[in-house]
Write a protein that holds these residues in place. Structure first.
Motif, PDB file in Angstrom:
ATOM      1  N   ILE A  68     -65.129  25.900  -0.829  1.00  0.00           N
ATOM      2  CA  ILE A  68     -64.446  25.235  -0.347  1.00  0.00           C
ATOM      3  C   ILE A  68     -63.967  26.260   0.836  1.00  0.00           C
ATOM      4  O   ILE A  68     -63.215  25.567   1.630  1.00  0.00           O
ATOM      5  CB  ILE A  68     -62.952  25.296  -1.661  1.00  0.00           C
ATOM      6  CG1 ILE A  68     -63.290  24.687  -2.695  1.00  0.00           C
ATOM      7  CG2 ILE A  68     -62.057  25.398  -1.141  1.00  0.00           C
ATOM      8  CD1 ILE A  68     -62.859  24.878  -3.897  1.00  0.00           C
ATOM      9  N   ALA A  69     -64.195  26.947   0.713  1.00  0.00           N
ATOM     10  CA  ALA A  69     -63.577  27.775   2.155  1.00  0.00           C
ATOM     11  C   ALA A  69     -64.099  26.822   3.611  1.00  0.00           C
ATOM     12  O   ALA A  69     -63.657  27.055   4.552  1.00  0.00           O
ATOM     13  CB  ALA A  69     -63.657  28.991   2.371  1.00  0.00           C
ATOM     14  N   ARG A  70     -65.428  26.870   2.913  1.00  0.00           N
ATOM     15  CA  ARG A  70     -66.649  25.892   4.001  1.00  0.00           C
ATOM     16  C   ARG A  70     -65.835  24.975   4.653  1.00  0.00           C
ATOM     17  O   ARG A  70     -66.185  24.490   5.773  1.00  0.00           O
ATOM     18  CB  ARG A  70     -67.845  26.446   3.694  1.00  0.00           C
ATOM     19  CG  ARG A  70     -69.241  26.181   4.512  1.00  0.00           C
ATOM     20  CD  ARG A  70     -68.740  27.010   5.973  1.00  0.00           C
ATOM     21  NE  ARG A  70     -69.838  26.714   7.047  1.00  0.00           N
ATOM     22  CZ  ARG A  70     -70.995  26.886   7.156  1.00  0.00           C
ATOM     23  NH1 ARG A  70     -71.595  27.725   6.270  1.00  0.00           N
ATOM     24  NH2 ARG A  70     -71.768  27.164   8.027  1.00  0.00           N
ATOM     25  N   GLU A  71     -66.062  23.983   3.565  1.00  0.00           N
ATOM     26  CA  GLU A  71     -65.764  22.920   3.750  1.00  0.00           C
ATOM     27  C   GLU A  71     -64.018  22.926   5.000  1.00  0.00           C
ATOM     28  O   GLU A  71     -64.090  21.793   5.895  1.00  0.00           O
ATOM     29  CB  GLU A  71     -65.516  21.329   2.315  1.00  0.00           C
ATOM     30  CG  GLU A  71     -67.258  21.849   2.076  1.00  0.00           C
ATOM     31  CD  GLU A  71     -67.067  21.207   0.564  1.00  0.00           C
ATOM     32  OE1 GLU A  71     -65.364  20.386   0.497  1.00  0.00           O
ATOM     33  OE2 GLU A  71     -67.815  20.623   0.036  1.00  0.00           O
ATOM     34  N   GLU A  72     -62.974  23.361   4.216  1.00  0.00           N
ATOM     35  CA  GLU A  72     -61.762  23.639   4.514  1.00  0.00           C
ATOM     36  C   GLU A  72     -61.600  23.503   6.329  1.00  0.00           C
ATOM     37  O   GLU A  72     -61.519  23.338   7.180  1.00  0.00           O
ATOM     38  CB  GLU A  72     -61.103  24.520   3.916  1.00  0.00           C
ATOM     39  CG  GLU A  72     -60.860  23.449   2.785  1.00  0.00           C
ATOM     40  CD  GLU A  72     -59.415  24.849   2.246  1.00  0.00           C
ATOM     41  OE1 GLU A  72     -59.841  26.161   2.981  1.00  0.00           O
ATOM     42  OE2 GLU A  72     -59.007  24.544   1.257  1.00  0.00           O
ATOM     43  N   GLU A  73     -62.438  24.909   6.219  1.00  0.00           N
ATOM     44  CA  GLU A  73     -63.216  25.433   7.625  1.00  0.00           C
ATOM     45  C   GLU A  73     -63.362  24.189   8.761  1.00  0.00           C
ATOM     46  O   GLU A  73     -63.290  23.871  10.100  1.00  0.00           O
ATOM     47  CB  GLU A  73     -64.343  26.871   7.789  1.00  0.00           C
ATOM     48  CG  GLU A  73     -64.126  27.558   9.766  1.00  0.00           C
ATOM     49  CD  GLU A  73     -65.733  28.635   9.241  1.00  0.00           C
ATOM     50  OE1 GLU A  73     -65.456  28.847  10.129  1.00  0.00           O
ATOM     51  OE2 GLU A  73     -65.878  28.691   8.271  1.00  0.00           O
ATOM     52  N   GLU A  74     -64.997  23.370   8.179  1.00  0.00           N
ATOM     53  CA  GLU A  74     -65.775  22.605   8.654  1.00  0.00           C
ATOM     54  C   GLU A  74     -64.286  21.160   9.073  1.00  0.00           C
ATOM     55  O   GLU A  74     -64.285  20.727  10.232  1.00  0.00           O
ATOM     56  CB  GLU A  74     -66.453  21.803   8.335  1.00  0.00           C
ATOM     57  CG  GLU A  74     -67.834  23.333   7.737  1.00  0.00           C
ATOM     58  CD  GLU A  74     -69.514  22.310   7.578  1.00  0.00           C
ATOM     59  OE1 GLU A  74     -68.958  21.259   6.477  1.00  0.00           O
ATOM     60  OE2 GLU A  74     -69.722  23.304   7.012  1.00  0.00           O
ATOM     61  N   LEU A  75     -63.327  20.721   8.139  1.00  0.00           N
ATOM     62  CA  LEU A  75     -62.784  20.011   8.454  1.00  0.00           C
ATOM     63  C   LEU A  75     -62.296  20.440  10.055  1.00  0.00           C
ATOM     64  O   LEU A  75     -60.975  19.262  10.875  1.00  0.00           O
ATOM     65  CB  LEU A  75     -61.967  19.540   6.795  1.00  0.00           C
ATOM     66  CG  LEU A  75     -62.532  18.348   6.372  1.00  0.00           C
ATOM     67  CD1 LEU A  75     -62.471  18.873   4.986  1.00  0.00           C
ATOM     68  CD2 LEU A  75     -63.291  17.388   6.797  1.00  0.00           C
ATOM     69  N   SER A  76     -61.196  21.462   9.246  1.00  0.00           N
ATOM     70  CA  SER A  76     -60.221  22.333  10.142  1.00  0.00           C
ATOM     71  C   SER A  76     -60.891  22.611  11.745  1.00  0.00           C
ATOM     72  O   SER A  76     -60.218  22.815  13.213  1.00  0.00           O
ATOM     73  CB  SER A  76     -59.765  23.171  10.332  1.00  0.00           C
ATOM     74  OG  SER A  76     -60.609  24.368   9.935  1.00  0.00           O
ATOM     75  N   SER A  77     -62.420  22.255  12.525  1.00  0.00           N
ATOM     76  CA  SER A  77     -63.163  22.362  13.298  1.00  0.00           C
ATOM     77  C   SER A  77     -63.779  21.357  13.973  1.00  0.00           C
ATOM     78  O   SER A  77     -65.085  21.495  13.894  1.00  0.00           O
ATOM     79  CB  SER A  77     -64.494  24.313  13.153  1.00  0.00           C
ATOM     80  OG  SER A  77     -64.265  24.082  13.959  1.00  0.00           O
ATOM     81  N   LEU A  78     -62.759  20.597  14.885  1.00  0.00           N
ATOM     82  CA  LEU A  78     -63.303  19.662  16.014  1.00  0.00           C
ATOM     83  C   LEU A  78     -64.899  20.592  16.492  1.00  0.00           C
ATOM     84  O   LEU A  78     -65.951  20.148  16.875  1.00  0.00           O
ATOM     85  CB  LEU A  78     -62.775  19.264  16.314  1.00  0.00           C
ATOM     86  CG  LEU A  78     -63.334  17.951  16.599  1.00  0.00           C
ATOM     87  CD1 LEU A  78     -63.994  16.999  16.258  1.00  0.00           C
ATOM     88  CD2 LEU A  78     -62.118  17.273  17.846  1.00  0.00           C
ATOM     89  N   ARG A  79     -64.429  21.517  17.105  1.00  0.00           N
ATOM     90  CA  ARG A  79     -65.605  22.048  18.141  1.00  0.00           C
ATOM     91  C   ARG A  79     -66.648  22.204  17.622  1.00  0.00           C
ATOM     92  O   ARG A  79     -67.764  21.814  18.699  1.00  0.00           O
ATOM     93  CB  ARG A  79     -64.485  23.529  18.544  1.00  0.00           C
ATOM     94  CG  ARG A  79     -64.919  23.771  19.677  1.00  0.00           C
ATOM     95  CD  ARG A  79     -64.923  25.277  20.671  1.00  0.00           C
ATOM     96  NE  ARG A  79     -65.739  25.871  21.584  1.00  0.00           N
ATOM     97  CZ  ARG A  79     -64.906  27.037  21.988  1.00  0.00           C
ATOM     98  NH1 ARG A  79     -63.603  27.575  21.778  1.00  0.00           N
ATOM     99  NH2 ARG A  79     -66.182  27.456  23.116  1.00  0.00           N
ATOM    100  N   ARG A  80     -66.674  22.654  16.160  1.00  0.00           N
ATOM    101  CA  ARG A  80     -67.715  23.021  15.662  1.00  0.00           C
ATOM    102  C   ARG A  80     -68.586  22.036  14.896  1.00  0.00           C
ATOM    103  O   ARG A  80     -70.067  21.774  15.326  1.00  0.00           O
ATOM    104  CB  ARG A  80     -67.719  23.971  14.354  1.00  0.00           C
ATOM    105  CG  ARG A  80     -68.989  24.540  13.324  1.00  0.00           C
ATOM    106  CD  ARG A  80     -68.509  25.287  12.230  1.00  0.00           C
ATOM    107  NE  ARG A  80     -68.009  26.407  12.961  1.00  0.00           N
ATOM    108  CZ  ARG A  80     -67.043  27.319  12.027  1.00  0.00           C
ATOM    109  NH1 ARG A  80     -67.380  26.927  10.262  1.00  0.00           N
ATOM    110  NH2 ARG A  80     -66.196  28.911  12.420  1.00  0.00           N
TER     111      ARG A  80
END
Length: 635
Positions: A380-392
């Motif tokens: 869940i933390a990883r998905e939230e991080e991916e959703l919030s990181s356009l640069r990634r």
């Protein structure tokens, strides 16, 4: 019990089942054999009863017949003065006769109305008088009771102290036939039968070690018995209450209705030991023959056999228990090892939350539940991080473009050569892929080609794939497949910080000689499609995946190629592709589709297989990278 290890519980429950089967078998065998043995004993008792009946009947019937013959002839012999001769001849012939009494009424004109012949020592004594003669008062009383009886019969057994033998007397009426008149009752012939020989014969019967037989009359008096003091002095009605249960055994009914059967008693002569008794009436006279045998002897052989069976069963159960324990321990050992590893790999908070149990299934379940919760939080933390990181995402897109530039997509690969043709597709499951394929000539005649699959997904796996591709190409100067793989493995191990590994199939095709030398490092087995449609699977493996152990060595295999042979290489993303029903495409379905493509060029083969894969997948998402590489040898 349920907190114990699986091996312990399996051993316990299987052993319990085996013990139950053993006990059931032994109990059933014991009950069946006991019933069979009891029937056999009862049949033997019936046989013995028949033999004793014959013995008794022989004496009884003979005595009655002899008495009848004497009664019919005594008047004639007496009137001619030959009575003594007749009676002596009878006594000498029949040794079991003790005495003969002749009582004739005065209506018959004889010189003496009372004749008496008896044994004394080893001789016969004959007496005649006008008055009856008796051995004892008991005998006189019995004879007085039959004085007026005109029907043949038997007296009760009796014993005169003066004589010493126990006897029973048969009385037959004597009839006198006056001239011109009907017959007239004229007295009796009384013949005494000695029971001494009968008693001895019964005492000599072998009924086990301590069993015995005896006779009683209808009144229950002992006629014969191993304890001679009881004869004619005691009867079965006076037995102590602990000798037999009179509520279950109706003596009066048995004796009065002349029944036969068996029962359980506790004879005083055997110190009240539990015994089996069989009783049956004697045919010719109202007596009963009784057999007694201790229960212990009756079933001694059965008890002995059952005891031996129990000993063998116990030994067998012990052996089976140890065998089962050993087998279950070996079977459960992998699970125990996995459980131990899972528990060890769990973080301290996770281990603290596990239940204190030795049940491997419970341990695995608890550990997986905690790990599942922990990884779910991580996901869940990883998905939230991916959703919030356009640069990634942009970085991933750039990485995909860079990786795409490293993948060869220009076909035909060698337009100026007719001896080889190849084609490949490369379809990542995500933005970047961990699959690789490559091909290049190391000289005019030798084509090197590779296909591999990196563990893991994402950018780290893609980077590891690119590094591996470069390392393999740099080490291709070694020319031999096994040497190229060995050198590449050493270099990958030294630069493998993330513990990735690579399954790899590397081949060196000599187009001039038509030879293929290949090294398979734990990759999927390729197929060769023959011009006639036959499929050959290259079931050779030459070592572990690359990147794990730098000291590992590799082998290779050399085969001969024929013109038109088509080599089909692939990654596990093809065979593990799932449709909407979660069914895998599988090796067999893959082979069946390949078999239909004989004679086609590589590009056509790849496109048709790709269409089959897409049709099979339907709307199901692609879960793994797919790489399909086809090489056709045309020399």
């Amino acid at each position: 019990m349920f907190n114990k290890s699986i091996a312990y519980r399996l051993s316990f429950f299987i052993s319990l089942a085996v013990i139950s089967v053993f006990i059931t078998f032994i109990a059933a065998s014991f009950l069946f054999n006991r019933s069979l043995l009891r029937n056999n004993i009862e049949n033997r008792a019936i046989t013995l009863s028949s033999e004793v009946n014959k013995l008794v009947n022989r004496d009884i019937v003979t005595t009655r017949e002899v008495s009848t013959n004497i009664a019919e002839q005594i008047l004639y012999y007496s009137s001619n003065g030959d009575a003594e001769k007749l009676l002596s001849w009878v006594m000498e012939k029949y040794s079991f006769l003790n005495a003969i009494h002749i009582q004739i009424d005065s209506i018959v004109p004889l010189s003496h109305n009372y004749l008496f012949l008896f044994r004394e020592a080893d001789s016969l004594v004959f007496k005649q008088s006008d008055h009856p003669a008796f051995f004892c008062q008991i005998e006189k009383e019995l004879f007085d009771k039959i004085e007026d009886k005109t029907i043949p019969g038997w007296t009760k057994p009796y014993k005169c102290d003066e004589q010493g033998d126990m006897v029973i007397a048969c009385y037959i009426p004597v009839w006198f036939y006056p001239e011109g008149k009907s017959r007239v009752f004229a007295g009796h012939v009384i013949t005494e039968l000695s029971l001494t020989d009968l008693n001895d014969a019964l005492n000599q019967l072998k009924i086990g070690k301590r069993g015995y037989a005896f006779l009683i009359n209808k009144e229950g008096d002992y006629i014969t018995h191993p304890n001679e003091e009881w004869i004619l002095k005691q009867d079965v009605y006076s037995l102590p209450s602990k000798s037999l249960d009179k509520r279950k055994i109706d003596l009066h009914d048995i004796l009065s209705n002349e029944r036969s059967g068996s029962a359980i008693v506790y004879p005083e002569i055997l110190h009240f030991e539990k015994s089996w008794v069989y009783y049956a009436p004697v045919d010719e006279i109202q007596w009963f023959l009784i057999f007694v045998m201790p229960y212990r002897e009756l079933f001694y052989e059965l008890y002995l056999v059952t005891f031996r069976m129990l000993i063998f069963a116990l030994a067998g159960i012990i052996v089976i228990f140890f065998i089962i324990s050993y087998i279950t321990k070996k079977l459960i050992e992998p699970l125990s090892d996995v459980t131990s590893r899972l528990t060890t790999l769990s973080s301290p908070p996770v281990r603290e939350g596990l239940s204190n149990t030795r049940n491997e299934v419970k341990q695995v379940s608890d550990t997986l539940e905690y790990l599942k919760a922990w990884f779910e939080k991580y996901r869940i933390a990883r998905e939230e991080e991916e959703l919030s990181s356009l640069r990634r995402k942009q970085d991933l897109q750039q990485a995909s473009e860079i990786q795409g530039s490293l993948i060869k997509t220009n076909f035909p690969a060698f337009p100026d050569r007719n001896d080889v043709d190849l084609y490949a597709i490369y379809k990542p499951a995500r933005v970047v892929s961990g699959d690789l394929f490559d091909y290049f000539f190391i000289d005019e005649n030798n084509l090197v080609f590779t296909i591999g699959d990196v563990s893991g997904k994402g950018i780290p796996a893609a980077i590891f794939m690119s590094v591996a591709q470069t390392i393999i190409k740099n080490n291709s100067t070694f020319k031999k497949a096994k040497n190229i793989v060995k050198k590449a493995n050493i270099e990958l191990c030294t630069s493998n910080q993330n513990q990735f590994f690579l399954t790899l199939f590397l081949g060196v095709m000599n187009l001039k000689k038509g030879e293929l030398t290949f090294c398979n490092a734990a990759h999927n087995f390729p197929y060769i499609l023959k011009p006639d449609g036959k499929i050959v699977e290259l079931k050779h493996t030459h070592g572990l995946p690359l990147g794990l152990y730098p000291e590992k060595t590799y082998n290779d295999t050399r085969i001969k190629l024929e013109m038109g042979d088509t080599l089909i290489l692939y990654t596990d993303g093809i065979t593990e592709l799932q449709n909407e029903q979660k069914v895998h495409f599988g090796n067999e379905r893959f082979k069946e589709n390949i078999r239909k493509l004989e004679g086609l060029p590589p590009a056509e083969i790849v496109h048709r297989l790709d269409q089959k894969l897409e049709f099979f997948r339907g709307n199901s998402p692609q879960a793994d990278d797919i790489c399909l590489f086809v090489i056709k040898y045309n020399a």
